[in-house]
Design an enzyme around this catalytic site. Structure first.
Site, PDB file in Angstrom:
ATOM      1  N   CYS A  92       0.768  -1.177  -0.027  1.00 32.41           N
ATOM      2  CA  CYS A  92      -0.087  -0.149   0.015  1.00 32.41           C
ATOM      3  C   CYS A  92       0.780   1.428  -0.121  1.00 32.41           C
ATOM      4  CB  CYS A  92      -0.949   0.248   1.209  1.00 32.41           C
ATOM      5  SG  CYS A  92      -1.947  -1.429   1.097  1.00 32.41           S
ATOM      6  N   CYS A 415       0.680   2.928   6.216  1.00 35.89           N
ATOM      7  CA  CYS A 415       0.836   1.480   6.594  1.00 35.89           C
ATOM      8  C   CYS A 415       1.023   0.614   5.219  1.00 35.89           C
ATOM      9  CB  CYS A 415       0.082   1.018   7.816  1.00 35.89           C
ATOM     10  SG  CYS A 415      -1.553   0.933   7.218  1.00 35.89           S
TER      11      CYS A 415
END
Length: 431
Positions: A92, A415
């Site tokens: 991500c 994150c």
């Protein structure tokens, strides 16, 4: 040796609309989306493509036909063939790492101008066949005669014919991010109500920002085949959502005792982003006023089982300590919203003195991010989260919020699967 005093600036950024997978952008691949974002960026800035020295793009679920999708996107957007381009895969934060690499290349004087961003389609992921069938397909090229085919197919079982669909799960733990986030929510006692309230906030803020043009100004239309009608707006924002509507949704990962639902999780999204970076000197020569300076950034890694979604909790304090700023010095925060529980858990560890001592080597915690400074134009829960492209949206939004809110410092943090974390501090360039 690289000259660390060379200043890197963000000139501008744009993105395609972010669309729920299997909706408006389903007929566009990652290549088409990324090409659209880069071409849109070049039009917005009106820069000669020959100025570009490097293109770095993030993606997560790669199409084998465009394994270096950054290169294909750059060529498709008429960036000169002499310009190197590479693709970054870091879950991500892929676009964040692409941004980091581009900034480092400028700081090291390898190039003066670079494009960084990302692209992702989850509407058309590559689906493999089982390993036994793949082996036979590869061997079939050398088969001769009926007896050869019979020998090749011997031992193949019906279950071997089932497709091998990619799982959005951490390889090292076998858990999806949703399953891991359920563990995190239980561990920190994060309630369903708190998660739903944060999700509702994200949707309502995004709806307000979109209605006022703040969120949509950097969006470039995406022509969708076969009629090439233009997709112009994000379609995942639910400004009319309510606690009652969110409460009616069933848990998605722990059906009996879970608190994480489709409503308080980011949804599968198609989209692309692109950001233009330069050395401050080159921007001056070209007569371009940048939006912000790159102060510094950090990339961290944590335990994949226990800390999968806590990357910002480590990256933010580490970066602040390195550049000599405190949490109160930051005017704008853009934090990736993988799940509502993930953001709330990061807030908990940022304010936890024990975590600060044990994991950060600090005497005390940095504190909670003030809600008034956090994701004021919505976030991934509402706008969407194309895995490889979200980092570009975060950077662009941070720069534009700094300008709109007359702030000085902005922080981007995210994150990623594999327990990676990233944080970046930008400083607005006043006009």
């Amino acid at each position: 040796m690289p000259d660390s005093s060379r200043t890197v600036v963000v000139v501008d950024g744009c993105r395609t609309p972010f669309a729920r997978s299997e909706t408006e952008l389903r007929d566009l691949g990652a290549y088409e989306l990324g090409r659209t974002a880069i071409a849109g960026l070049l039009r917005r800035v009106a820069i000669d493509p020959a100025e570009i020295g490097l293109v770095a793009m993030g993606t997560v679920i790669q199409d084998p036909n465009t394994s270096n999708v950054a290169r294909e996107c750059a060529l498709g957007a008429n960036v000169p063939a002499s310009v190197p381009a590479f693709t970054v895969t870091a879950a991500c934060i892929s676009a964040n790492v692409a941004f980091r690499e581009a900034a480092h290349a400028i700081r090291a004087r390898d190039v003066d101008v670079a494009i960084a961003g990302g692209t992702e389609t989850l509407s058309d992921v590559p689906i493999r066949w089982s390993r036994p069938l793949r082996r036979r397909l590869m061997a079939s090229r050398k088969v001769k005669g009926p007896s050869g085919w019979l020998k090749l197919l011997r031992g193949l079982r019906p279950r071997d014919l089932a497709p091998d669909v990619p799982a959005i799960a951490d390889f090292s733990t076998g858990l999806t991010m949703g399953q891991n986030c359920e563990r995190l929510a239980k561990r920190f006692g994060i309630t369903r109500e708190a998660q739903d309230a944060f999700a509702m906030r994200s949707h309502r803020l995004a709806a307000e920002a979109a209605a006022s043009g703040l969120l949509t100004e950097p969006v470039v239309p995406a022509p969708v085949p076969p009629r090439f009608e233009r997709a112009t707006a994000d379609n995942g924002i639910r400004g009319d959502t309510s606690m009652e509507k969110l409460a009616a949704l069933r848990p998605a990962f722990d059906r009996r005792f879970g608190t994480i639902t489709a409503g308080n999780s980011s949804f599968l999204t198609d989209g692309a982003s692109a950001v233009l970076l330069m050395s401050e000197e080159r921007a001056g020569v070209l007569g371009i006023r940048p939006l912000a300076r790159v102060v510094d950034d950090v990339l961290v890694a944590m335990d994949p089982l226990e800390e999968l979604l806590l990357g910002p909790g480590l990256a933010i304090p580490k970066l602040l300590d390195r550049i000599g700023l405190g949490l109160d010095d930051i005017d704008v925060f853009e934090l990736h919203e993988a799940f509502a529980a993930q953001v709330l858990a990061v807030q908990i560890v940022l304010a936890d003195d024990a975590f600060a001592r044990e994991r950060l080597g600090r005497d005390r915690a940095v504190g909670r991010i003030p809600e008034a400074k956090l994701n004021r134009w919505g976030g991934s829960l509402s706008v969407g989260h194309p895995f490889g492209a979200t980092g570009g949206r975060l950077v662009t939004t941070c720069c534009r919020r700094l300008e709109h809110e007359n702030g000085r410092y902005g922080m981007v943090a995210a994150c990623a699967s594999g327990a990676l974390g990233y944080a970046l501090v930008l400083e607005r360039i006043a006009s």
